[in-house]
Enzyme design. Structure first.
Site, PDB file in Angstrom:
ATOM      1  N   THR A   1      17.447 -59.656  40.928  1.00  0.00           N
ATOM      2  CA  THR A   1      16.397 -60.339  40.170  1.00  0.00           C
ATOM      3  C   THR A   1      16.983 -61.640  39.654  1.00  0.00           C
ATOM      4  O   THR A   1      18.162 -61.704  39.310  1.00  0.00           O
ATOM      5  CB  THR A   1      15.890 -59.487  38.986  1.00  0.00           C
ATOM      6  OG1 THR A   1      15.061 -60.313  38.149  1.00  0.00           O
ATOM      7  CG2 THR A   1      17.007 -58.918  38.144  1.00  0.00           C
TER       8      THR A   1
ATOM      9  N   THR B   1      11.574 -59.669  38.078  1.00  0.00           N
ATOM     10  CA  THR B   1      11.261 -58.839  39.238  1.00  0.00           C
ATOM     11  C   THR B   1      11.485 -57.421  38.771  1.00  0.00           C
ATOM     12  O   THR B   1      12.255 -57.208  37.845  1.00  0.00           O
ATOM     13  CB  THR B   1      12.241 -59.168  40.381  1.00  0.00           C
ATOM     14  OG1 THR B   1      11.944 -60.467  40.869  1.00  0.00           O
ATOM     15  CG2 THR B   1      12.150 -58.194  41.534  1.00  0.00           C
TER      16      THR B   1
HETATM   17  N1  ASP Z   1      13.565 -63.183  42.211  1.00  0.00           N
HETATM   18  C1  ASP Z   1      12.217 -63.439  41.808  1.00  0.00           C
HETATM   19  C2  ASP Z   1      11.706 -64.626  42.533  1.00  0.00           C
HETATM   20  O1  ASP Z   1      12.385 -65.638  42.586  1.00  0.00           O
HETATM   21  C3  ASP Z   1      12.035 -63.631  40.376  1.00  0.00           C
HETATM   22  C4  ASP Z   1      13.014 -62.952  39.466  1.00  0.00           C
HETATM   23  O2  ASP Z   1      13.509 -61.904  39.783  1.00  0.00           O
HETATM   24  O3  ASP Z   1      13.321 -63.443  38.369  1.00  0.00           O
HETATM   25  O4  ASP Z   1      10.609 -64.584  43.032  1.00  0.00           O
END
Ligand code: ASP
Length: 273
Positions: A203, A152
């Site tokens: 994230t 993210t």
């Molecule tokens: N948090 C994000 C999601 O699950 C992905 C990430 O940040 O790794 O969509």
């Protein structure tokens, strides 16, 4: 006058060692884009940083985002202002050029806090936002499929008036089911901002952030007087211990420097004060 601050991250997901320097450079460019807007306020700075990262093909947001099981890109974004607790989220977008712009439009419209899929696209068109052919988000299908896990991009800012804001954008997780929505457009899960205490952005495994209500929990800890560095480290420890999940966070309190923490091998981040 409050000391201005900005912190930007480019995701805590696993990436090849060979891409690390280029991803760090992309995050630093985003930090510069955001910092150039800090005079216009915390929201403007956070959004400018994230909008920039939606155009960086090595980062999992906008162009270059990961693919779902159908081989398509579906994007999520969120934004929050700590002054009036205003929130906007946009999810499962296929044809909105800048998901973060739609999150801002949802927030400014004020009727709802989260729009998804076809209704969200219609809202974007009705508000004159730039639309896109879904194909432009796919840069290198092989690379985007190989990105295991997720990423993210996010930014948290504090302006001279003491307002805090957070902006987030993501392609979610590689191999996610079509229609899956993560934590990034959901206030309290992937992000939260409250001028009285600070602002945070996460994230990592979105399902874990949602189950823990992690962003809101972090702001409650700031409210109870924990220092922002301990809140950041505590959040990634909690993510790991409670649910065995990987991820990272960035935090800015009412005062003091920004903080980042992650329990993965790397998370590119950059700050300015
Ligand atoms: N948090 C994000 C999601 O699950 C992905 C990430 O940040 O790794 O969509």
């Amino acid at each position: 006058m409050t000391r201005q601050a900005l912190i930007v991250h480019g995701g805590a997901g696993p990436v090849p060692e060979s891409e690390r320097a280029a991803r760090q450079a992309a995050v630093e460019r985003a930090r510069d884009a955001g910092w150039s807007q800090i005079g216009a306020g915390a929201l403007a700075a956070a959004v400018a940083a994230v909008r920039h990262m939606e155009d960086e093909p090595l980062l999992n947001a906008g162009i270059g985002a990961c693919l779902n099981t159908d081989g398509e890109v579906e994007l999520d974004a969120g934004v929050m202002e700590g002054g009036g607790l205003r929130v906007g989220g946009a999810a499962c977008l296929r044809d909105v050029r800048h998901p973060i712009d739609l999150a801002v439009a949802v927030m400014e419209d004020g009727r709802h806090v989260l729009l998804a899929a076809a209704g969200a696209s219609r809202f974007a068109r009705d508000h004159g936002l730039e639309m896109a052919d879904p194909a432009i988000f796919i840069t290198d299908r092989k690379r985007q499929r190989l990105l295991e896990g997720a990423d993210t991009v996010g930014a948290v800012a504090r302006d001279a008036e003491g307002h805090v804001a957070v902006a987030v954008s993501t392609g979610g997780r590689t191999g996610k089911l079509p229609g899956r929505i993560g934590d990034s457009p959901i206030a309290g899960a992937g992000f939260y901002a409250d001028d009285r205490f600070g602002a945070v952005c996460g994230t990592g495994l979105g399902e874990a952030f949602i189950r823990l209500g992690l962003a809101r929990l972090m702001v409650v800890e700031l409210q109870h007087g924990m220092d922002p560095g301990s809140v950041a480290q505590g959040a990634v420890d909690h993510l790991g211990k409670a649910l065995g999940a990987a991820g990272g966070v960035i935090v800015i309190g009412r005062e003091g420097p920004p903080h980042a923490a992650f329990n993965t091998p790397a998370m590119p981040w950059a700050m300015a004060e």
